[in-house]
Design an enzyme around this catalytic site. Structure first.
Site, mmCIF file in Angstrom:
data_model
loop_
_atom_site.group_PDB
_atom_site.id
_atom_site.type_symbol
_atom_site.label_atom_id
_atom_site.label_comp_id
_atom_site.label_asym_id
_atom_site.label_seq_id
_atom_site.Cartn_x
_atom_site.Cartn_y
_atom_site.Cartn_z
ATOM 1 N N ASP A 112 0.841 -1.206 0.000
ATOM 2 C CA ASP A 112 0.000 0.000 0.000
ATOM 3 C C ASP A 112 0.878 1.259 0.000
ATOM 4 O O ASP A 112 0.608 2.227 -0.717
ATOM 5 C CB ASP A 112 -1.007 -0.003 1.160
ATOM 6 C CG ASP A 112 -0.438 -0.591 2.451
ATOM 7 O OD1 ASP A 112 0.629 -1.236 2.408
ATOM 8 O OD2 ASP A 112 -1.056 -0.406 3.506
ATOM 9 N N ASP B 56 1.433 -7.304 -10.664
ATOM 10 C CA ASP B 56 0.444 -7.052 -11.707
ATOM 11 C C ASP B 56 -0.130 -5.637 -11.541
ATOM 12 O O ASP B 56 -0.218 -4.848 -12.496
ATOM 13 C CB ASP B 56 -0.668 -8.118 -11.559
ATOM 14 C CG ASP B 56 -1.580 -8.198 -12.754
ATOM 15 O OD1 ASP B 56 -1.344 -7.460 -13.725
ATOM 16 O OD2 ASP B 56 -2.534 -9.003 -12.722
ATOM 17 N N ASP C 63 1.008 -1.735 -13.568
ATOM 18 C CA ASP C 63 0.045 -0.924 -14.323
ATOM 19 C C ASP C 63 0.112 0.521 -13.831
ATOM 20 O O ASP C 63 0.058 1.466 -14.618
ATOM 21 C CB ASP C 63 -1.389 -1.457 -14.128
ATOM 22 C CG ASP C 63 -1.802 -2.407 -15.245
ATOM 23 O OD1 ASP C 63 -0.911 -3.033 -15.840
ATOM 24 O OD2 ASP C 63 -3.018 -2.525 -15.519
#
Ligand code: NAD
Length: 355
Positions: A223, A247, A251
């Site tokens: 986080d 993943d 992005d």
């Protein structure tokens, strides 16, 4: 040199962007005197349509026998039924597993001429140049059991996040090797305050680090990493993380460059390397001829470098991409929808012409 390359265009914009990469490879072959042959196979939704499965044994065998695999993207709404027995992504995961491609390497380096295309202010992007190493064949995407069911009329489902210490060991070692060739600092991203798997991850990082006394390292919770990536992205040099966190984080990191359409990746391990852009099949723009082929073309550059050891050729492709962007040539995603954008083919043509 001679090399046999399997191409897997896949679905959506996959076939559109892979065309540009093949043109670039042909131009490299001609200019530098190499012989590349291309053998096309189906993967993903298009394979489900033709064969009922997303990855056939024949396709996997062809990839295993090849020198490298160039992959577009898979998936799309046509195959999205949650109750479907076969999904396009299954083929992608099967390919990565079948080629033992456990390490996904994703370089993120915003182009100086494209800072205006990034959602971040240009001053935040100063000095950003990172490599994210994502574990690709373990973790929650592969863990068993995964199940759905019904108890007392209430529906439940679960997946399993699972890592062996040796899976973490080999990916962390690879990340330290990359860090060693750069700023000698590795950031390991996990969720050790909550997940048992992450605590194993941390212990393994600490063990492997003992073999890299010339490097420093730190742990970052995922986080916090997500936040730091947009507040101080230049802080990252080499980062390593598990499959699912990687993943998501990559992005996020990709848009620092202006568009996820720009980012290439290499999936490496014990078998044939797979080279694919990080984006998906973009069904919202598929068939329009407007997709950005740069991520796919830079993936071909990574193939030249990592599978064929052709550094000069790889650098030439990267320079051609930089030159094209420097000349102001932009696909729609890099132009924020403004007029004057070029299509996929034109962008590829501009890059080839600068080789
Ligand atoms: P996506 O990456 O396909 O698209 C996200 C957004 O970015 C879309 O608005 C799209 O138009 C844009 N975009 C992506 N690549 C672009 C490019 N080269 N040029 C211009 N714009 C681009 O992600 P999604 O929409 O969440 O997923 C679509 C499908 O792709 C799903 O079926 C998903 O499962 C699949 N997927 C496949 C892969 C893969 O094959 N490796 C990766 C991610 C998603």
């Amino acid at each position: 040199m001679k090399a046999n390359i399997v191409t897997l265009p896949g679905d959506g914009i996959g076939p559109e962007v892979i065309d540009g990469a093949i043109q670039v490879m042909r131009a490299v072959a001609e200019k530098y005197g190499h012989e590349f042959t291309f053998e096309e196979h189906l993967l993903g939704g298009c394979s489900i349509d033709k064969y009922g499965v997303s990855l056939t044994d024949e396709t996997l065998a062809a990839c295993q026998a090849s020198d490298a695999v160039l992959l577009g993207a898979v998936g799309g709404p046509k195959w999205d039924d949650p109750n479907a027995k076969e999904r396009p992504e299954k083929g992608l995961l099967g390919l990565r597993k079948g080629l033992q491609a456990y390490a996904n390497i994703r370089p993120v380096r915003p182009n100086a001429n494209l800072l205006d295309a990034s959602p971040l202010r240009p001053e935040r992007l100063e000095g950003v140049d990172m490599v994210v190493v994502r574990e690709l064949t373990g973790g929650i995407y592969f863990g068993e059991p995964k199940e759905k069911g019904m108890v007392d009329g209430k529906e439940y489902s679960f997946d399993t996040m699972h890592y062996w210490d040796w899976e973490v060991d080999r990916i962390v070692r690879l990340a330290f090797d990359i860090a060693r060739g750069r700023k000698k600092h590795l950031i390991s991203i996990d969720k050790a305050n909550v997940l048992e798997v992450s605590r194993l991850w941390r212990r393994t990082v600490e063990k492997v680090a003992q073999d890299y006394p010339d490097c420093t390292y730190e742990h970052l919770l995922v986080d916090a990493a997500a936040m730091h990536l947009i507040t101080k992205p230049a802080y990252f040099d080499v980062a390593v993380t598990g499959n699912m966190f990687g993943d998501i984080i990559t992005d996020e990191a990709s848009v620092l460059t202006g568009s996820m359409g720009n980012l290439p990746s290499a999936s490496l391990g014990d078998g044939t390397g797979i080279y694919e852009p990080i984006h998906g099949s973009a069904p919202d723009i598929a068939g329009e001829g407007i997709a950005n082929p740069i991520g796919m073309i830079l993936s071909a550059a990574m193939m030249l470098r990592h599978s064929f050891n052709l550094e000069t050729e790889a650098a030439a492709v990267e320079a051609a991409v930089d030159g094209t962007i420097g000349a102001g040539v932009r696909t729609l995603d890099l132009n924020w929808g403004k007029p004057g954008s070029v299509g996929t083919r034109e962008m590829a043509h501009e890059i080839v012409s600068r080789l």
